[in-house]
Design an enzyme around this catalytic site. Structure first.
Site, PDB file in Angstrom:
ATOM      1  N   ASN A   1       7.711  47.586  36.307  1.00 53.81           N
ATOM      2  CA  ASN A   1       8.304  48.567  37.443  1.00 53.81           C
ATOM      3  C   ASN A   1       8.190  47.932  38.076  1.00 53.81           C
ATOM      4  O   ASN A   1       7.949  46.559  39.089  1.00 53.81           O
ATOM      5  CB  ASN A   1       6.906  49.512  37.122  1.00 53.81           C
ATOM      6  CG  ASN A   1       7.541  50.183  38.937  1.00 53.81           C
ATOM      7  OD1 ASN A   1       6.617  49.898  39.945  1.00 53.81           O
ATOM      8  ND2 ASN A   1       7.640  52.014  38.699  1.00 53.81           N
ATOM      9  N   VAL A   2       9.918  47.538  38.876  1.00 55.13           N
ATOM     10  CA  VAL A   2      10.162  47.903  40.268  1.00 55.13           C
ATOM     11  C   VAL A   2      10.652  48.846  41.354  1.00 55.13           C
ATOM     12  O   VAL A   2      11.166  49.996  40.240  1.00 55.13           O
ATOM     13  CB  VAL A   2      11.707  46.609  40.260  1.00 55.13           C
ATOM     14  CG1 VAL A   2      11.128  45.256  39.777  1.00 55.13           C
ATOM     15  CG2 VAL A   2      12.534  47.047  39.182  1.00 55.13           C
ATOM     16  N   ARG A   3      10.334  49.113  42.435  1.00 57.61           N
ATOM     17  CA  ARG A   3      10.071  50.684  43.114  1.00 57.61           C
ATOM     18  C   ARG A   3      10.849  50.147  44.745  1.00 57.61           C
ATOM     19  O   ARG A   3      10.316  48.830  45.198  1.00 57.61           O
ATOM     20  CB  ARG A   3       9.249  51.328  43.064  1.00 57.61           C
ATOM     21  CG  ARG A   3       8.011  50.932  43.206  1.00 57.61           C
ATOM     22  CD  ARG A   3       7.081  51.437  42.860  1.00 57.61           C
ATOM     23  NE  ARG A   3       5.375  50.953  43.603  1.00 57.61           N
ATOM     24  CZ  ARG A   3       5.339  49.879  42.738  1.00 57.61           C
ATOM     25  NH1 ARG A   3       5.419  49.005  41.827  1.00 57.61           N
ATOM     26  NH2 ARG A   3       3.365  49.910  43.353  1.00 57.61           N
TER      27      ARG A   3
ATOM     28  N   HIS B   1       4.373  46.228  30.523  1.00 56.02           N
ATOM     29  CA  HIS B   1       5.239  47.501  31.405  1.00 56.02           C
ATOM     30  C   HIS B   1       5.598  46.232  32.404  1.00 56.02           C
ATOM     31  O   HIS B   1       5.111  45.199  32.977  1.00 56.02           O
ATOM     32  CB  HIS B   1       3.722  47.537  32.247  1.00 56.02           C
ATOM     33  CG  HIS B   1       4.578  48.184  33.248  1.00 56.02           C
ATOM     34  ND1 HIS B   1       2.932  47.559  34.378  1.00 56.02           N
ATOM     35  CD2 HIS B   1       4.633  49.686  33.450  1.00 56.02           C
ATOM     36  CE1 HIS B   1       3.872  48.893  35.318  1.00 56.02           C
ATOM     37  NE2 HIS B   1       4.072  49.498  35.515  1.00 56.02           N
TER      38      HIS B   1
ATOM     39  N   HIS C   1     -14.442  50.730  34.153  1.00 56.68           N
ATOM     40  CA  HIS C   1     -15.421  51.208  33.175  1.00 56.68           C
ATOM     41  C   HIS C   1     -16.012  50.722  32.016  1.00 56.68           C
ATOM     42  O   HIS C   1     -16.682  50.405  31.452  1.00 56.68           O
ATOM     43  CB  HIS C   1     -15.181  52.829  33.065  1.00 56.68           C
ATOM     44  CG  HIS C   1     -13.891  52.764  32.622  1.00 56.68           C
ATOM     45  ND1 HIS C   1     -12.822  52.840  32.559  1.00 56.68           N
ATOM     46  CD2 HIS C   1     -13.579  53.653  31.274  1.00 56.68           C
ATOM     47  CE1 HIS C   1     -11.841  52.715  32.329  1.00 56.68           C
ATOM     48  NE2 HIS C   1     -12.266  53.213  30.391  1.00 56.68           N
TER      49      HIS C   1
ATOM     50  N   GLY D   1       6.422  65.449  39.762  1.00 52.27           N
ATOM     51  CA  GLY D   1       7.112  64.720  39.367  1.00 52.27           C
ATOM     52  C   GLY D   1       7.561  65.088  37.881  1.00 52.27           C
ATOM     53  O   GLY D   1       6.560  65.976  37.348  1.00 52.27           O
ATOM     54  N   ARG D   2       7.692  65.109  37.096  1.00 49.11           N
ATOM     55  CA  ARG D   2       8.060  65.445  35.652  1.00 49.11           C
ATOM     56  C   ARG D   2       7.394  64.536  34.746  1.00 49.11           C
ATOM     57  O   ARG D   2       7.361  63.661  34.288  1.00 49.11           O
ATOM     58  CB  ARG D   2       9.914  64.958  35.306  1.00 49.11           C
ATOM     59  CG  ARG D   2      10.567  65.008  33.501  1.00 49.11           C
ATOM     60  CD  ARG D   2      11.858  65.312  33.871  1.00 49.11           C
ATOM     61  NE  ARG D   2      12.277  65.616  32.908  1.00 49.11           N
ATOM     62  CZ  ARG D   2      12.691  65.277  31.668  1.00 49.11           C
ATOM     63  NH1 ARG D   2      12.193  63.918  31.260  1.00 49.11           N
ATOM     64  NH2 ARG D   2      12.968  66.075  30.259  1.00 49.11           N
TER      65      ARG D   2
ATOM     66  N   HIS E   1       3.631  33.188  31.732  1.00 50.22           N
ATOM     67  CA  HIS E   1       2.951  32.621  33.218  1.00 50.22           C
ATOM     68  C   HIS E   1       4.078  31.677  33.324  1.00 50.22           C
ATOM     69  O   HIS E   1       4.200  31.236  34.609  1.00 50.22           O
ATOM     70  CB  HIS E   1       2.041  32.597  33.148  1.00 50.22           C
ATOM     71  CG  HIS E   1       1.056  33.898  33.244  1.00 50.22           C
ATOM     72  ND1 HIS E   1       0.527  34.796  34.237  1.00 50.22           N
ATOM     73  CD2 HIS E   1      -0.184  34.214  32.385  1.00 50.22           C
ATOM     74  CE1 HIS E   1      -0.058  35.303  34.051  1.00 50.22           C
ATOM     75  NE2 HIS E   1      -0.456  35.457  32.937  1.00 50.22           N
TER      76      HIS E   1
END
EC number: 1.3.3.3
Length: 299
Positions: A108-110, A106, A175, A258-259, A145
């Site tokens: 993600n950049v935002r 995974h 959990h 959102g979609r 890493h």
């Protein structure tokens, strides 16, 4: 060009480059593109590769969306932004390979910006990448890493350690009392210096392929059978649990209208749960538990 447009242009180019690299690594399938618009503001382009030679499903989405009110997942820890208008753009991907010896990954950049009365009241970067192996190899985890550590070097001595620790803490299934995988980097609310923070976002985005593709090439021809496939599907269940219970990006997307198809593209196409499953002691499957705790992989 304003700051938001600079980030947006980088992210659309990043999506293009990652798609090209994944298609080359797969050698069979190509991404299908789905352009979409959001009623409240903005839109995006979702790209999905299915049933390739290497990847069972690879999804990578770009979005540029805006709104007049922040959803609870975003305003809960920033109450001063209640009532502000906002705009956010980002690239998010999740790759699910066929071969259980290739890890799921995974990235993600935002970038997020909030305004009130035409004035920017907050702006920050977030993102990172993480690796979720089913049959882990030390050399793969260490390579992952090492790339993460190297890209952090220009941004200070403590950057890698801090953002690795943040990743271990964020991608943790309370959990189940285990991490989602072997970690990587995670950061949020990075908004002190636009140029420096944008440079770091680019380093993370550009470093992802260097971290992941060599692992794919190393493991894609490893033989496997039904046992490994069944364990992979079982462990994918943990991925689903995290994304639907804990992930802030998923919650933000769904709460902000959102979609759903694009938000939930991270989920694997096939998955299974088994009540009371316990790996055979001493087996390769049991060995995974040793990797699902925060560790210093480069020490």
């Amino acid at each position: 060009m304003n700051e938001f447009d600079r980030v947006r242009d980088y992210l659309t180019d990043l999506q293009d480059r990652i798609c090209a690299a994944v298609e080359a690594a797969d050698g069979k399938a190509r991404f299908a593109e789905d352009l979409w618009k959001r009623e409240e503001g903005g839109g995006g382009r979702t790209r999905i590769l299915r049933d390739g030679a290497v990847f069972e499903q690879a999804g990578i989405g770009f979005s540029d969306v805006s709104g007049t009110r922040l959803p609870p997942s975003a305003s809960a820890h920033r109450p001063e932004l209640a009532g502000a208008t906002w705009r956010a753009c980002g690239v998010s991907l999740v790759f699910h390979p066929h071969n259980p010896y290739i890890p799921t990954t995974h990235m993600n950049v935002r970038y997020f910006r909030a305004e009130r009365d035409g004035e920017v009241v907050a702006a920050w970067f977030g993102g990172g990448f993480d690796l979720t192996p089913f049959y882990p190899f030390d050399e793969d985890v260490q390579h992952w890493h090492r790339v993460a550590q190297a890209l952090c070097v220009p941004f200070g001595q403590e950057r890698y350690a801090a953002h690795k620790r943040w990743c271990d803490e964020y991608f943790f299934l309370r959990h189940r009392n285990e991490t989602r995988g072997v970690g990587g980097l995670f950061f949020d609310d990075l908004g002190q210096d636009f140029e420096r923070d944008f440079a770091y976002q680019r380093a993370v985005g550009d470093g992802f392929l260097d971290a992941y593709i060599p692992i794919v090439q190393r493991r894609k021809d490893t033989p496997y059978g039904e046992r490994e496939r069944e364990f992979q599907l079982y462990r994918r269940g943990r991925y689903v649990e995290f994304n639907l219970v804990y992930d802030r990006g998923t919650l933000f997307g769904l709460q902000s209208g959102g979609r759903a198809e694009s938000i939930l593209m991270s989920l694997p196409p096939r998955v299974r749960w088994e009540y009371g499953f316990t790996p055979e002691p001493g087996s390769a499957e049991a060995r995974l538990a040793d990797y699902l705790i925060p560790r210093d992989w480069l020490g």
